[in-house]
Design an enzyme around this catalytic site. Structure first.
Site, short mmCIF file in Angstrom:
data_model
loop_
_atom_site.label_atom_id
_atom_site.label_comp_id
_atom_site.label_asym_id
_atom_site.label_seq_id
_atom_site.Cartn_x
_atom_site.Cartn_y
_atom_site.Cartn_z
N LYS A 104 0.83 -1.20 0.00
CA LYS A 104 0.00 0.00 0.00
C LYS A 104 0.87 1.25 0.00
CE LYS A 104 -3.84 -1.93 2.74
NZ LYS A 104 -4.97 -1.66 1.85
N ARG B 18 -10.52 -11.45 1.27
CA ARG B 18 -11.27 -12.46 0.55
C ARG B 18 -10.64 -13.84 0.70
NH1 ARG B 18 -11.91 -8.17 -4.18
NH2 ARG B 18 -10.81 -7.00 -2.58
#
Length: 360
Positions: free
Chosen positions: A195, A282
């Site tokens: 990130k 996920r």
């Protein structure tokens, strides 16, 4: 604080006998919180200060001062309303207090330790599984995120899958449980797809789904909810580590961050081609939801999960920033495969001050 507020703010509304059950519950909750959070997690803090509902003010608003004409049933009803406020408030405080902790205080080992203390305090059943145990049972999706945290000596990490069970007042072992699932990524660097600095700030909150599920379980427990409730919490960190393969007797242990182009096999047997390592939520939820919904039962889970399928599964997760792109931070995105409950979900949000928007 709850006891003091009642005594000083509204000393005339109830007798001491009426006030004592509320005070006792408040003190019990406060002690449990101290054991589960303050003593366990705060290395540098003396205590965590939790806001609390002002019981005195609540009683003043909800209960008329008793006189010879007052109906005792009305008083009992109003007390239950106050109890409901207390229970909801403490669940909310737990969710917020955990989510505010810095990542050097709340990390998988300390978080699981605190959850274990809370399980003792609230009488929950608890089961935990390590990444190595999960990999042996075929939970490759969960393990792929943990692989960046694997210790080369123990061939394992402190990441855990946690299952909590509250037995409802009906206490029927074969009854269909309500299942809560909460994403518990204590810190999310993004992994190999790192990130940016601006995006990584506040990633201590990537475990907020788990704290909401945990706080909800506390509120349901305190309110003596009738149904059995399970709470599944995948507790991990998404870090970066140079990859290497370690040959173990039972399997090939992969130690190092999972990468784009890797193909991972989930517990259901489905394969997942990795496109971006920052989709770790996920991955851990794929295996967690499969187990929680009884889609698959492996050997280590057989005795635990050989029970009725869930009545409903509710998953809380800070899953993707694109939800904020779609709805801003003023709305919560809702996805469901049961369209008939959408109106109930939206109504629940309205009652609790949350705006929810259903996606297709």
């Amino acid at each position: 604080n709850l006891t003091t507020n009642y005594q000083t703010n509204n000393p005339t509304s109830f007798s001491g006998d009426d006030a004592r059950p509320i005070s006792d519950r408040a003190l019990a909750i406060e002690r449990a919180m101290n054991r589960a959070i303050s003593n366990r997690l705060t290395n540098d803090f003396d205590s965590i200060y939790l806001s609390s509902v002002n019981v005195g003010s609540s009683l003043e608003l909800l209960v008329d001062k008793p006189d010879s004409n007052i109906d005792s049933n009305i008083v009992d009803s109003r007390i239950k309303q106050v109890d409901r406020l207390i229970y909801a408030n403490h669940g909310t405080n737990i969710a917020r207090s955990l989510a505010m902790l810095p990542p050097n205080v709340l990390y998988p080992q300390s978080y699981v330790g605190a959850i274990s203390e809370m399980a003792k305090a609230y009488g929950w059943e608890i089961s935990t599984w390590s990444p190595k145990e999960l990999l042996q049972e075929g939970c490759g999706a969960f393990y792929s995120v943990c692989s960046s945290n694997i210790n080369s000596e123990s061939l394992d990490s402190s990441d855990r899958l946690v299952r909590l069970v509250y037995r409802g007042t009906t206490n029927e072992l074969d009854s269909k449980p309500v299942v809560l699932v909460g994403k518990g990524v204590c810190y999310d660097t993004g992994g190999i797809n790192l990130k940016s600095a601006n995006s990584m700030k506040t990633m201590k909150h990537d475990m907020a789904g788990s704290s909401v599920a945990l706080g909800t379980l506390v509120s349901l427990t305190l309110s003596n909810y009738s149904s059995t409730v399970e709470c599944w919490l995948p507790i991990v960190e998404n870090n970066i580590q140079i990859g290497r393969y370690i040959n173990d007797d039972s399997s090939d242990i992969i130690s190092g961050s999972y990468r784009p182009d890797d193909v991972i096999t989930a517990v259901t047997g489905d394969t997942i081609e990795i496109v971006h390592s920052d989709a770790e939520g996920r991955m851990i939820l794929a295996d967690t939801l499969a187990l929680a919904s009884r889609k698959i039962i492996k050997q280590k889970f057989h005795s635990i999960l050989q029970t009725s399928s869930p009545k409903i599964v509710i998953d809380f997760a800070t899953l993707t920033g694109t939800c904020i792109t779609s709805l801003t931070d003023k709305y919560v995105g809702v996805f469901t495969n049961r369209k008939r409950i959408i109106s109930d979900i939206i109504t629940a949000g309205e009652k609790s001050g949350e705006r929810l928007w259903p996606f297709p």
